[in-house]
Design a protein around this motif. Structure first.
Motif, PDB file in Angstrom:
ATOM      1  N   VAL A  63       0.833  -1.201   0.000  1.00  0.00           N
ATOM      2  CA  VAL A  63       0.000   0.000   0.000  1.00  0.00           C
ATOM      3  C   VAL A  63       0.866   1.247   0.000  1.00  0.00           C
ATOM      4  O   VAL A  63       1.987   1.239   0.494  1.00  0.00           O
ATOM      5  N   ASP A  64       0.326   2.342  -0.595  1.00  0.00           N
ATOM      6  CA  ASP A  64       1.086   3.597  -0.666  1.00  0.00           C
ATOM      7  C   ASP A  64       0.791   4.482   0.542  1.00  0.00           C
ATOM      8  O   ASP A  64       0.157   4.047   1.508  1.00  0.00           O
ATOM      9  N   GLU A  65       1.243   5.736   0.488  1.00  0.00           N
ATOM     10  CA  GLU A  65       1.088   6.658   1.620  1.00  0.00           C
ATOM     11  C   GLU A  65      -0.364   7.003   1.923  1.00  0.00           C
ATOM     12  O   GLU A  65      -0.690   7.455   3.015  1.00  0.00           O
ATOM     13  N   HIS A  66      -1.270   6.775   0.984  1.00  0.00           N
ATOM     14  CA  HIS A  66      -2.694   7.008   1.206  1.00  0.00           C
ATOM     15  C   HIS A  66      -3.381   5.756   1.769  1.00  0.00           C
ATOM     16  O   HIS A  66      -4.556   5.795   2.091  1.00  0.00           O
ATOM     17  N   GLY A  67      -2.644   4.637   1.810  1.00  0.00           N
ATOM     18  CA  GLY A  67      -3.236   3.373   2.221  1.00  0.00           C
ATOM     19  C   GLY A  67      -3.842   2.608   1.061  1.00  0.00           C
ATOM     20  O   GLY A  67      -4.596   1.668   1.256  1.00  0.00           O
ATOM     21  N   VAL A  68      -3.517   3.029  -0.172  1.00  0.00           N
ATOM     22  CA  VAL A  68      -4.105   2.433  -1.381  1.00  0.00           C
ATOM     23  C   VAL A  68      -3.173   1.357  -1.947  1.00  0.00           C
ATOM     24  O   VAL A  68      -1.981   1.584  -2.137  1.00  0.00           O
ATOM     25  N   PHE A  69      -3.735   0.206  -2.241  1.00  0.00           N
ATOM     26  CA  PHE A  69      -3.004  -0.904  -2.863  1.00  0.00           C
ATOM     27  C   PHE A  69      -3.169  -0.792  -4.371  1.00  0.00           C
ATOM     28  O   PHE A  69      -4.281  -0.665  -4.875  1.00  0.00           O
ATOM     29  N   ARG A  70      -2.051  -0.835  -5.110  1.00  0.00           N
ATOM     30  CA  ARG A  70      -2.085  -0.655  -6.568  1.00  0.00           C
ATOM     31  C   ARG A  70      -1.304  -1.725  -7.326  1.00  0.00           C
ATOM     32  O   ARG A  70      -0.991  -1.543  -8.490  1.00  0.00           O
ATOM     33  N   LEU A  71      -0.975  -2.819  -6.701  1.00  0.00           N
ATOM     34  CA  LEU A  71      -0.102  -3.806  -7.334  1.00  0.00           C
ATOM     35  C   LEU A  71      -0.856  -4.919  -8.050  1.00  0.00           C
ATOM     36  O   LEU A  71      -0.382  -6.039  -8.132  1.00  0.00           O
ATOM     37  N   GLY A  72      -2.010  -4.635  -8.577  1.00  0.00           N
ATOM     38  CA  GLY A  72      -2.801  -5.633  -9.283  1.00  0.00           C
ATOM     39  C   GLY A  72      -4.272  -5.404  -9.016  1.00  0.00           C
ATOM     40  O   GLY A  72      -4.661  -5.184  -7.878  1.00  0.00           O
ATOM     41  N   GLY A  73      -5.051  -5.405 -10.062  1.00  0.00           N
ATOM     42  CA  GLY A  73      -6.476  -5.126  -9.898  1.00  0.00           C
ATOM     43  C   GLY A  73      -6.716  -3.638  -9.722  1.00  0.00           C
ATOM     44  O   GLY A  73      -5.793  -2.829  -9.827  1.00  0.00           O
ATOM     45  N   PRO A  74      -7.935  -3.253  -9.441  1.00  0.00           N
ATOM     46  CA  PRO A  74      -8.235  -1.826  -9.286  1.00  0.00           C
ATOM     47  C   PRO A  74      -7.640  -1.288  -7.985  1.00  0.00           C
ATOM     48  O   PRO A  74      -7.489  -2.041  -7.016  1.00  0.00           O
ATOM     49  N   PRO A  75      -7.291   0.010  -7.949  1.00  0.00           N
ATOM     50  CA  PRO A  75      -6.799   0.602  -6.701  1.00  0.00           C
ATOM     51  C   PRO A  75      -7.847   0.435  -5.593  1.00  0.00           C
ATOM     52  O   PRO A  75      -9.034   0.672  -5.809  1.00  0.00           O
ATOM     53  N   ILE A  76      -7.385   0.005  -4.412  1.00  0.00           N
ATOM     54  CA  ILE A  76      -8.291  -0.297  -3.301  1.00  0.00           C
ATOM     55  C   ILE A  76      -7.608   0.039  -1.982  1.00  0.00           C
ATOM     56  O   ILE A  76      -6.391  -0.091  -1.862  1.00  0.00           O
ATOM     57  N   ALA A  77      -8.384   0.511  -1.019  1.00  0.00           N
ATOM     58  CA  ALA A  77      -7.866   0.792   0.324  1.00  0.00           C
ATOM     59  C   ALA A  77      -8.834   0.177   1.336  1.00  0.00           C
ATOM     60  O   ALA A  77     -10.039   0.367   1.236  1.00  0.00           O
ATOM     61  N   TRP A  78      -8.294  -0.570   2.286  1.00  0.00           N
ATOM     62  CA  TRP A  78      -9.105  -1.293   3.260  1.00  0.00           C
ATOM     63  C   TRP A  78      -9.090  -0.601   4.613  1.00  0.00           C
ATOM     64  O   TRP A  78      -8.075  -0.063   5.041  1.00  0.00           O
ATOM     65  N   PHE A  79     -10.222  -0.669   5.306  1.00  0.00           N
ATOM     66  CA  PHE A  79     -10.333  -0.165   6.675  1.00  0.00           C
ATOM     67  C   PHE A  79     -11.360  -1.016   7.407  1.00  0.00           C
ATOM     68  O   PHE A  79     -12.063  -1.817   6.793  1.00  0.00           O
ATOM     69  N   LYS A  80     -11.435  -0.865   8.720  1.00  0.00           N
ATOM     70  CA  LYS A  80     -12.370  -1.673   9.505  1.00  0.00           C
ATOM     71  C   LYS A  80     -13.486  -0.804  10.064  1.00  0.00           C
ATOM     72  O   LYS A  80     -13.269   0.350  10.429  1.00  0.00           O
ATOM     73  N   ASP A  81     -14.680  -1.398  10.146  1.00  0.00           N
ATOM     74  CA  ASP A  81     -15.800  -0.712  10.794  1.00  0.00           C
ATOM     75  C   ASP A  81     -15.646  -0.893  12.311  1.00  0.00           C
ATOM     76  O   ASP A  81     -14.741  -1.601  12.768  1.00  0.00           O
ATOM     77  N   PRO A  82     -16.483  -0.239  13.120  1.00  0.00           N
ATOM     78  CA  PRO A  82     -16.341  -0.361  14.579  1.00  0.00           C
ATOM     79  C   PRO A  82     -16.436  -1.787  15.108  1.00  0.00           C
ATOM     80  O   PRO A  82     -15.892  -2.089  16.163  1.00  0.00           O
ATOM     81  N   ALA A  83     -17.081  -2.678  14.383  1.00  0.00           N
ATOM     82  CA  ALA A  83     -17.186  -4.074  14.808  1.00  0.00           C
ATOM     83  C   ALA A  83     -15.980  -4.902  14.374  1.00  0.00           C
ATOM     84  O   ALA A  83     -15.867  -6.068  14.736  1.00  0.00           O
ATOM     85  N   GLY A  84     -15.071  -4.321  13.581  1.00  0.00           N
ATOM     86  CA  GLY A  84     -13.882  -5.039  13.135  1.00  0.00           C
ATOM     87  C   GLY A  84     -13.997  -5.698  11.785  1.00  0.00           C
ATOM     88  O   GLY A  84     -13.077  -6.385  11.341  1.00  0.00           O
ATOM     89  N   ASN A  85     -15.115  -5.506  11.081  1.00  0.00           N
ATOM     90  CA  ASN A  85     -15.262  -6.047   9.727  1.00  0.00           C
ATOM     91  C   ASN A  85     -14.431  -5.233   8.747  1.00  0.00           C
ATOM     92  O   ASN A  85     -14.267  -4.020   8.919  1.00  0.00           O
ATOM     93  N   ILE A  86     -13.919  -5.871   7.714  1.00  0.00           N
ATOM     94  CA  ILE A  86     -13.078  -5.193   6.725  1.00  0.00           C
ATOM     95  C   ILE A  86     -13.957  -4.614   5.621  1.00  0.00           C
ATOM     96  O   ILE A  86     -14.735  -5.321   4.985  1.00  0.00           O
ATOM     97  N   LEU A  87     -13.818  -3.308   5.405  1.00  0.00           N
ATOM     98  CA  LEU A  87     -14.514  -2.580   4.348  1.00  0.00           C
ATOM     99  C   LEU A  87     -13.453  -1.999   3.424  1.00  0.00           C
ATOM    100  O   LEU A  87     -12.270  -1.983   3.762  1.00  0.00           O
TER     101      LEU A  87
END
Length: 93
Positions: A63-87
């Motif tokens: 992931v880059d400085e924005h938290g975005v993954f760009r090494l394959g597929g569409p650019p995506i950034a993951w984070f967790k909701d308050p319950a701990g699920n990955i969004l």
């Protein structure tokens, strides 16, 4: 789709203080995979705006400085909701 469930025994005391009863409850665990993607037009601006509001992005390898993954597929950034699920936020451009 299966939900991450845990069954456990639960004891509770009724309001009238009669002897407690034991039953079974279902406890949900956070998913270990992305459960919801939010598509957007400008992933960097969206990531920066969310970070400014207190969202912490997951820091996976690549992931880059924005938290975005760009090494394959569409650019995506993951984070967790308050319950701990990955969004994620994702650019489908």
């Amino acid at each position: 789709m299966s939900l991450p469930l845990t069954l456990r025994s639960a004891t509770r005391s009724p309001p009238d203080r009669s002897p407690s009863r034991t039953g079974c409850c279902i406890c949900l665990r956070p998913a270990t995979y992305t459960i919801l993607n939010f598509p957007g037009d400008d992933i960097e601006a969206t990531a920066d705006a969310l970070a400014a509001k207190g969202v912490t992005f997951e820091r996976y390898e690549g992931v880059d400085e924005h938290g975005v993954f760009r090494l394959g597929g569409p650019p995506i950034a993951w984070f967790k909701d308050p319950a701990g699920n990955i969004l994620s936020i994702i650019f489908l451009g």
